[in-house]
Every structure is written in structure tokens, then in C-alpha cells.
Design an enzyme around this catalytic site. Structure first.
Site, PDB file in Angstrom:
ATOM      1  N   CYS A 155       0.819  -1.205   0.000  1.00  0.00           N
ATOM      2  CA  CYS A 155       0.000   0.000   0.000  1.00  0.00           C
ATOM      3  C   CYS A 155       0.857   1.261   0.000  1.00  0.00           C
ATOM      4  O   CYS A 155       2.076   1.205   0.119  1.00  0.00           O
ATOM      5  CB  CYS A 155      -0.923   0.009   1.223  1.00  0.00           C
ATOM      6  SG  CYS A 155      -1.960  -1.466   1.349  1.00  0.00           S
ATOM      7  N   ARG A 205      -4.797   1.399  -1.344  1.00  0.00           N
ATOM      8  CA  ARG A 205      -4.749   0.022  -0.845  1.00  0.00           C
ATOM      9  C   ARG A 205      -4.514  -1.017  -1.932  1.00  0.00           C
ATOM     10  O   ARG A 205      -5.136  -0.979  -2.995  1.00  0.00           O
ATOM     11  CB  ARG A 205      -6.068  -0.314  -0.133  1.00  0.00           C
ATOM     12  CG  ARG A 205      -6.048  -1.681   0.545  1.00  0.00           C
ATOM     13  CD  ARG A 205      -7.375  -2.063   1.144  1.00  0.00           C
ATOM     14  NE  ARG A 205      -7.297  -3.360   1.821  1.00  0.00           N
ATOM     15  CZ  ARG A 205      -8.320  -4.162   2.015  1.00  0.00           C
ATOM     16  NH1 ARG A 205      -9.534  -3.819   1.613  1.00  0.00           N
ATOM     17  NH2 ARG A 205      -8.152  -5.327   2.627  1.00  0.00           N
ATOM     18  N   LEU A 206      -3.616  -1.922  -1.644  1.00  0.00           N
ATOM     19  CA  LEU A 206      -3.486  -3.181  -2.367  1.00  0.00           C
ATOM     20  C   LEU A 206      -4.164  -4.235  -1.501  1.00  0.00           C
ATOM     21  O   LEU A 206      -3.676  -4.576  -0.424  1.00  0.00           O
ATOM     22  CB  LEU A 206      -2.007  -3.531  -2.587  1.00  0.00           C
ATOM     23  CG  LEU A 206      -1.736  -4.836  -3.328  1.00  0.00           C
ATOM     24  CD1 LEU A 206      -2.226  -4.771  -4.768  1.00  0.00           C
ATOM     25  CD2 LEU A 206      -0.245  -5.174  -3.284  1.00  0.00           C
ATOM     26  N   GLY A 265       1.871  -2.151   5.523  1.00  0.00           N
ATOM     27  CA  GLY A 265       2.589  -3.249   6.164  1.00  0.00           C
ATOM     28  C   GLY A 265       1.732  -4.475   6.356  1.00  0.00           C
ATOM     29  O   GLY A 265       0.596  -4.559   5.875  1.00  0.00           O
ATOM     30  N   ASP A 304      -5.433  -7.315   9.228  1.00  0.00           N
ATOM     31  CA  ASP A 304      -4.367  -7.468  10.214  1.00  0.00           C
ATOM     32  C   ASP A 304      -3.939  -6.120  10.807  1.00  0.00           C
ATOM     33  O   ASP A 304      -3.541  -6.042  11.972  1.00  0.00           O
ATOM     34  CB  ASP A 304      -3.161  -8.158   9.564  1.00  0.00           C
ATOM     35  CG  ASP A 304      -2.692  -7.437   8.304  1.00  0.00           C
ATOM     36  OD1 ASP A 304      -3.516  -7.237   7.394  1.00  0.00           O
ATOM     37  OD2 ASP A 304      -1.506  -7.073   8.220  1.00  0.00           O
ATOM     38  N   SER A 319       9.953 -13.717  -0.966  1.00  0.00           N
ATOM     39  CA  SER A 319      11.276 -13.516  -1.537  1.00  0.00           C
ATOM     40  C   SER A 319      12.341 -13.775  -0.480  1.00  0.00           C
ATOM     41  O   SER A 319      12.064 -13.752   0.719  1.00  0.00           O
ATOM     42  CB  SER A 319      11.394 -12.082  -2.074  1.00  0.00           C
ATOM     43  OG  SER A 319      12.610 -11.890  -2.765  1.00  0.00           O
TER      44      SER A 319
END
Length: 544
Positions: free
Chosen positions: A2, A50-51, A74, A89, A332
């Protein structure tokens, strides 16, 4: 991933201020393309792009909970069994601010950058996670203070001055009308005063399984970045073993790799993916495609560091593919090389004390290099990167509990060992056997050495000798020492305000193979090579 924007006012809004904030906020939309939200009153303007990964139907931020209004970039991994269907979250942060006050950050398990505003007390709390996995900047703007996820957004108008990085592990608590003063909330590294050898911790595997597992939380398509190297293979192997139980919506792991045709990463990743039975996508790019993307990558990653840009280009190109395939989150392997001394220059570390100091330097700087590359290169395409090796418990193990002798390699007291030998042995019974034998390759090298050679050749033809001769005059701070570095610096200066080069971009001119400046002096041959690539290590030593 985000994007957040906040402006804490010291005087009433004017029309030009509102339009400037709209311009700044628009720059964050690639990071959060799904939905946008805003809150403002006489004290503050807050906006969030927002993602949507966790509970996509929960609605946009800012979060309004009790007296708090909060914008967060985050992921928070603390278990929250009382999570409401309309919450994510990140709703845990205002709850912890009420419960723990300014100690809230110490109790959070995750990565974050947030701005929180208390409507009753006019208190503003700004904080960033202890590693700096996600970015946060601030600057003076229109008599107030502006905070943003991106440098470009923070300096979107001529009224913005004094842009700086909010340092990892720092916070500020101040009242509306005041200027922020930042203090440290986290000290993640304990200096070694007693180097008496101790047995290595035995919980690395279980901690890594837990770290990968909690980072699978989400409700959207996801994947793993797989180069076929040690770190990404550890992550992919664990993800493949737990995905059926933890992600029944997407139980088969999708893995992704990028490189030039026939590059080492492409071939190794295919082997590992076949053994793990993942759905694997190899992305091949050309030198011409990479060079054409350089300007966009400097804009997206907001740096002029040579090694970072070399590696960011293929990652940015990969991000475009992930977006087109509907992938919104990837795991990753960033952080492992800094924690466990995995770079090739670490082979020549002269002592255990030097190893402690160098790993600490690398971790302190990580937010401006690999964290920045991964977060921003993928975030510019609306993809979130999660990094299991940078879990707070694994960082504590590697930096505070694992004796530095377990990181010594070429100069190990018992004889030469490969880099990250302890990590290789620890996961030997879990990952494919061939991977434990593979030599470390920097990302920009492993995607194909032709890539680095092409960048240097292109820069030689692009930057005139007369212009390069004025490098110290044009760029007295962090003066570029090569034409390739000059090229990147010119793009950065053309894209961002000049003062930002001193306060918001980390750059190591005397690095070799990702070393810090002091470590680049560990071997007499290193100083003769200005190129920071991993291949330079081999060439330097062979010529000695």
C-alpha cells in the site's frame, strides 16, 4: 503493498495545499491500485491507497477505531482471533496503541510504516519497523509536516523542503502544531562482547517454517520468487510443503524467475521448480528491454546506487509480469545474505569481530538497498513482497544468538568453507541436494553477466567525456566514479529534487560485491576494481 500519505497541519488548509496533496496522493496509486480512502479535519489530512490482500472486502483505510485514525503500510502477523469480518491485520495497531501506548511497536510482529492520529488528544504517532522493510519519508510542507511512502510523493511540489528518511526502528510522538522528533524504539542488534564459541541455535528450521507460514496469510493469488539459489529455494521448499494446508484456495505454489536467455538463474530455477512440483514461470528479457526500462526503474526505486539499479531492472520487469498474471503477493529471499554473510566478499573476512561489525553495518543499511529494491520495484506494479528471512525471530537468531564463527567461510579457523555453509548444512535435509552446492551469485549477475556489460557499454556511449569530467562539480555529494553511475545519478537528479540525493538515497561508491566501504578493503585486489558486481570478486582475486 500500500501507499500512505499524511499531512499534519500547523495552519489552515489553502486551496493550493489541497491540490498539492491530491497530486502527491496520485503518485501512490500504483502501490495501492485497488481502492483509495481519505480522512481530514482541521488538524490533519490522511490518505491511503490500498493493495487488497487480506480480507479484500474490508474496505479502504484510513482505519477509524476508537479515538484513533490510522494509515498503515505493512503486514501484522500477531494472531488476532477476534478479528472482525470487516477488519484486516492492520486493525491490531490502534488496539495495541490503546493497550501498550508508545511501546505498541515492540509488541507487533510484522513490518510496517504508519501514521496514527488521536482525535481526542491531537497526538500523532509515526513509526517504522525495525528493519525498514517498507519505506517512509517526511518533509516540511506548507508550514506542516508531510509523511509518505514514496520520496516522489513527499516532494511532489516546490513547497516541500528537507525530505528525509524515517529511520528503521524509530518513532515520533507529537501534538498537532509541533514538529516531530524521532526516537529509537527498537535496538535489534546486541554487540558481541564475548566471542567465546557457543553451540549454534537449533531452532532455525522451525523458525523459518513459522516465518514462511505466517506470511502466507491472504485471500488473493500469490507466488514465490525463485532463482534456484539457496535462499529462494529454502523459502520455496517450505512454502510448497505448507501451502495445501494454509492456502487451500491456491494450494499449488507458483514460482517465478527472470533472466536473460540461458542465464544461470533461469536454468537453476527450472531444476528446483521441477523437483518441488511448482507451477513455474520463467521470464526472459532482452538487454534492449532492460536498458529501455532504466529511467522508469530509477523513478520507481528512487535511488542512484549502481548495484541496486542493476538488480532492480529485472525485478521491475518481473513485477509487470506478476501483475498481468494476477499475482498480488510474493515471497522472496531478501535479507539472508546480510544476516548469514552470504556475499562472495565475505569469504575474505579477516576475523570474527570484523564479521560481527560487517553484518551489523549491512543490516543497518539494508533498508536503503535490497529492501528498497524489492519493495519499490514490485510495489510500482501493485505487487507486495514478503521476506521471511527478515522475521524478527530469525533476525534475533542470526545477529544475537548465532556465534559469528558460523558465518566465517573462506577464512574459517578450521579451514575454508563455502559462504553460508551453516545455512546450507541446516537445511540440507529439506532442500534439493544440488542447491547446497551452488555458489552465491548476486541477483544482477545471476540474471546474466551480459546484462551488466551491456549497461556499462551503453553508459560509455551515452555520457560524453566532457560531461563526465565535471562529475565532482555537478554532484559533489556521492560523486559518481563511473559513467554508468553518472547516468543513473543524472536520471535521479532529473526526476527528484537535488537535495534529496543527500538525505534520501544510500550509495556506496567503494563497494565490491555488495560490501560496505570498510569491507571492500579486506583484500588488496579489491581496491583496483571500481565495479561493484560479484563477478569483480573473482576477477580481482585471479589477477592478484
Amino acid at each position: 503493498m500500500c501507499g500512505i500519505l499524511a499531512f499534519v497541519k500547523k495552519k489552515p488548509f489553502e486551496g493550493k495545499t489541497a491540490s498539492a496533496l491530491e497530486k502527491a496522493f496520485a503518485l501512490l496509486k500504483p502501490r495501492g491500485p485497488d481502492e483509495q480512502g481519505a480522512f481530514h479535519n482541521e488538524d490533519i489530512f490522511m490518505a491511503h491507497s490500498r493493495l487488497s490482500i487480506i480480507n479484500p472486502e474490508a474496505g479502504p483505510q484510513p482505519i477509524l477505531q476508537g479515538n484513533w485514525v490510522i494509515c498503515v503500510n505493512g503486514e501484522i502477523y500477531n494472531k488476532n482471533p477476534n478479528l472482525h469480518h470487516a477488519e484486516t491485520d492492520c486493525h491490531l495497531i490502534p488496539k495495541y496503541l490503546d493497550k501498550y501506548g508508545l511501546d505498541a511497536m515492540k509488541h507487533l510482529d510484522g513490518v510496517f510504516a504508519f501514521v496514527a492520529y488521536n482525535r481526542d488528544t491531537q497526538q500523532v504517532v509515526v513509526a517504522r519497523d525495525m528493519i525498514g522493510v517498507v519505506p517512509l519519508y517526511y518533509c516540511d510542507f506548507e508550514g506542516g509536516t508531510q509523511f509518505s511512502s514514496l520520496l516522489a510523493s513527499c516532494i511532489a511540489t516546490e513547497s516541500s523542503v528537507g525530505a528525509q528518511i524515517v529511520r528503521p526502528g524509530y518513532y515520533a510522538s507529537f501534538k498537532v502544531g509541533e514538529s516531530p522528533t524521532f526516537k529509537r524504539w527498537a535496538r535489534p542488534y546486541n554487540p558481541w562482547s564475548d566471542l567465546t564459541l557457543k553451540n549454534a541455535p537449533g531452532d532455525m528450521v522451525s523458525l523459518m517454517i513459522d516465518s514462511v507460514s505466517k506470511r502466507l496469510m491472504g485471500d488473493v493469488p500469490w507466488g514465490v520468487l525463485l532463482s534456484g539459489g539457496l535462499d529462494s529455494t529454502i523459502v520455496a521448499t517450505i512454502a510448497a510443503s505448507v501451502a495445501k494446508e494454509l492456502r487451500p484456495d491456491f494450494p499449488r505454489v507458483h514460482t517465478f524467475c527472470i533472466g536473460l536467455r540461458d542465464s544461470p538463474d533461469i536454468e537453476w530455477a527450472k531444476k528446483v521448480a521441477k523437483e518441488l512440483d511448482t507451477y513455474h514461470v520463467s521470464v526472459e528479457y532482452t538487454v534492449e528491454e532492460g536498458i529501455a526500462a532504466v529511467r522508469e526503474v530509477v523513478r520507481a526505486v528512487e535511488t542512484y546506487d549502481v548495484t541496486t539499479i542493476r538488480a532492480s531492472v529485472p525485478m521491475w520487469l518481473l513485477g509487470r509480469v506478476l501483475k498481468r498474471r494476477g499475482i498480488k503477493m510474493v515471497l522472496s529471499g531478501e535479507g539472508s545474505d546480510e544476516l548469514f554473510a552470504g556475499y562472495l566478499y565475505n569469504l575474505y573476512c579477516p576475523s570474527e569481530t570484523d564479521m560481527v561489525v560487517e553484518c551489523t553495518r549491512k543490516m543497518v543499511q539494508l533498508h536503503g538497498y535490497d529492501c528498497q529494491r524489492t519493495n519499490k520495484a514490485l510495489g510500482d506494479n501493485g505487487v507486495e513482497a514478503r521476506v521471511p528471512f527478515l522475521d524478527k525471530k530469525i533476525v534475533d537468531l542470526a545477529m544475537n544468538r548465532l556465534h559469528p564463527r558460523y558465518k566465517m567461510s573462506g577464512t574459517h579457523p578450521d579451514g575454508p568453507k563455502p559462504e553460508k555453509w551453516w545455512l546450507r548444512e541446516t537445511f540440507a535435509n529439506i532442500i534439493p541436494a544440488d542447491v547446497t552446492e551452488r555458489t552465491k551469485a548476486q541477483f544482477s549477475d545471476a540474471v546474466g553477466s551480459e546484462w551488466i556489460d551491456a549497461l556499462k557499454t551503453h553508459a560509455e556511449g551515452l555520457v560524453p567525456d566532457k560531461l563526465f569530467a565535471r562529475a565532482d562539480e555537478l554532484y559533489p555529494h556521492n560523486t559518481p566514479m563511473t559513467k554508468e553511475a553518472f547516468w543513473y545519478r543524472h536520471i535521479f537528479a532529473d526526476t527528484f529534487k537535488a537535495h534529496s540525493s543527500e538525505t534520501t538515497a544510500l550509495y556506496t561508491a567503494d563497494s565490491i560485491a555488495c560490501s560496505t566501504g570498510p569491507a571492500s578493503k579486506w583484500h588488496g585486489a579489491f581496491k583496483r576494481h571500481l565495479d561493484p558486481s560479484g563477478d569483480a570478486i573473482q576477477r580481482a582475486v585471479e589477477e592478484e
